[in-house]
Design an enzyme around this catalytic site. Structure first.
Site, short mmCIF file in Angstrom:
data_model
loop_
_atom_site.label_atom_id
_atom_site.label_comp_id
_atom_site.label_asym_id
_atom_site.label_seq_id
_atom_site.Cartn_x
_atom_site.Cartn_y
_atom_site.Cartn_z
N HIS A 277 9.18 2.48 3.77
CA HIS A 277 9.02 1.04 3.52
C HIS A 277 8.93 0.77 2.01
CE1 HIS A 277 7.42 -3.06 3.99
NE2 HIS A 277 6.60 -2.73 3.00
N GLU A 278 8.15 1.60 1.31
CA GLU A 278 8.02 1.43 -0.14
C GLU A 278 9.35 1.69 -0.84
OE1 GLU A 278 5.38 0.14 -1.53
OE2 GLU A 278 4.44 0.06 0.44
N HIS A 281 11.57 -1.32 -0.83
CA HIS A 281 11.33 -2.31 -1.89
C HIS A 281 12.14 -1.96 -3.14
CE1 HIS A 281 8.45 -4.82 0.07
NE2 HIS A 281 7.58 -3.85 0.27
N GLU A 355 9.21 -8.15 2.57
CA GLU A 355 8.54 -7.18 3.45
C GLU A 355 9.38 -6.91 4.70
OE1 GLU A 355 5.97 -5.43 2.63
OE2 GLU A 355 5.74 -6.53 0.75
N ASP A 359 10.97 -3.36 5.84
CA ASP A 359 10.75 -2.80 7.18
C ASP A 359 12.07 -2.41 7.84
OD1 ASP A 359 8.00 -2.98 7.13
OD2 ASP A 359 7.90 -4.92 8.16
#
Length: 412
Positions: A277-278, A281, A355, A359
């Site tokens: 997930h990070e 980004h 976000e 995901d």
């Protein structure tokens, strides 16, 4: 001028009351639905833990409201009660150089704000966090952190204020542009040195011992096209039992930091899902987009500030008797707080959108959406996250989608 001041006061009062109304709306919603286990958490959370989560949210919210009321009263007395005028006149009477006067002006305000925040910080750490089993910090460590933070903040703020005022003093017509350039360079510099200079002042970073997990993380990063310089464990448990993980670094080379609490509570698949997930980004350039947008806003705000500061309207509005660039800055900051309140839902909307994109990226990168969903369930349980925020409150304040909705979207 009095009619304008009254209008400003009621505009400020409107934002404050709206904020409190949203918080009370959220609390009422939680009391109504807080005992219901969402389908996404069935079998993962029991009624007792749900009651604890509800109590934690309510107590934190009430404390936040109390602190906000206190802060707002202090601000109203300072700005509307004449204290800013008295303080500004005293600084001006010293007859110091422009930069030195500015340092004194903002240093006194910094110290006052720090002193006022101490009892609230102590109550939050040693009362609320202790009560719900999160705090592991000793009073000695709290004091050590406090003085380190004060010293570090004083030094960094002193550099910012000195350099900013020097640019204002030497470039009376274009300081807004040079201040923006300096602040941008300064922010990037801090982002670069923080992992190596600032973070180690507060935490200890050691290599992750689990070789299998390290290899999985390296494989994941390689698959995403990211070079990892190190994979470290942070001793977060000496302060709190909250869990987290994050990336640091500029460019393609990244440093991965895992809280030791995260390593204890999640298996390797779930940790990989969190990191994916990070990575999402970074790959979606969310960090870069946020920096670009924030810098555009900062440049526009500085130019508007420069234009407004050419007149004495702000000083006359608040009955400031002595000409002062510093008092104008404080008043501008007050107005910025009012204006930003109305833009908060827009910023939160784009943050939620990022976000969701991260995901989706994580689910596609790992091919394991369920591990990401379970990791969010565990994070919510461990951090006692509110599972039933009011939709309007979430739209106004939440930077992430509500966790139940987020898990539902991941699984669908």
């Amino acid at each position: 001028m009095k009619i304008y001041l009254i209008l400003v006061f009621f505009g400020y009062l409107f934002t404050v009351i709206t904020g409190y109304w949203l918080k009370f709306l959220n609390l009422r919603y939680l009391k109504k639905y807080g005992a219901t286990v969402p389908p996404e958490f069935e079998g993962q959370i029991n009624k007792e833990l749900l009651r604890k989560t509800r109590s934690y949210t309510i107590e934190n919210s009430r404390f936040s409201i109390f602190k906000s009321v206190f802060d707002n009263v202090v601000l109203v007395v300072f700005l509307f009660g004449g204290l800013l005028n008295i303080f500004n006149s005293w600084i001006s009477s010293l007859g110091w150089h422009f930069i030195l006067s500015g340092l004194a002006f903002f240093f006194v305000l910094f110290c006052a704000e720090t002193v006022i925040s101490i009892p609230f910080s102590l109550y939050s750490t040693f009362r609320i966090e202790n009560k719900y089993g999160f705090n592991t910090q000793t009073p000695k460590l709290w004091l050590t952190d406090f003085f380190k933070s004060i010293l570090l903040s004083a030094v960094l703020t002193g550099i910012l204020v000195s350099a900013g005022l020097w640019l204002v003093d030497t470039n009376p017509y274009y300081w807004w542009l040079w201040v923006w350039v300096f602040f941008l360079c300064y922010s990037l510099f801090i982002m670069y040195i923080s992992p190596y200079v600032i973070e180690p002042l507060f935490n200890k970073f050691t290599p992750v011992e689990d070789e299998e997990l390290k290899q999985k993380i390296k494989d994941l990063a390689q698959k995403a096209g990211i070079k990892v310089s190190s994979i470290s464990k942070m001793d977060a448990s000496k302060r709190s039992r909250h869990t987290n993980a994050y990336f640091s670094g500029i460019g393609r080379v990244k440093r991965i930091i895992l809280y030791d609490t995260l390593l204890e509570k999640m298996n390797s698949e779930e940790i990989i899902a969190v990191l994916a997930h990070e990575i999402g980004h970074w790959k979606k350039r969310h960090v870069l987009k946020r920096i670009v947008v924030s810098e555009i806003i900062a440049l526009a705000a500085l130019y508007i500030s420069f234009t407004i500061l050419q007149s004495d309207f702000l000083l006359k509005l608040f009955s400031i008797e002595t000409e002062s660039f510093f008092a104008k800055i404080v008043i501008l900051g007050f107005f910025a707080g009012i204006i930003s309140f109305f833009f908060n839902p827009l910023f939160c909307y784009f943050s939620k959108r990022h976000e969701r994109e991260a995901d989706r990226f994580a689910s596609e990168l790992t091919g394991d959406a369920e591990s990401l969903a379970i990791s969010l369930v565990k994070l919510s349980k461990d951090n006692l996250s509110n599972l039933h925020p009011h939709p309007l409150y979430a739209a106004f304040y939440y930077s992430h989608p509500p966790v139940v909705q987020r898990i539902r979207e991941i699984r669908s």
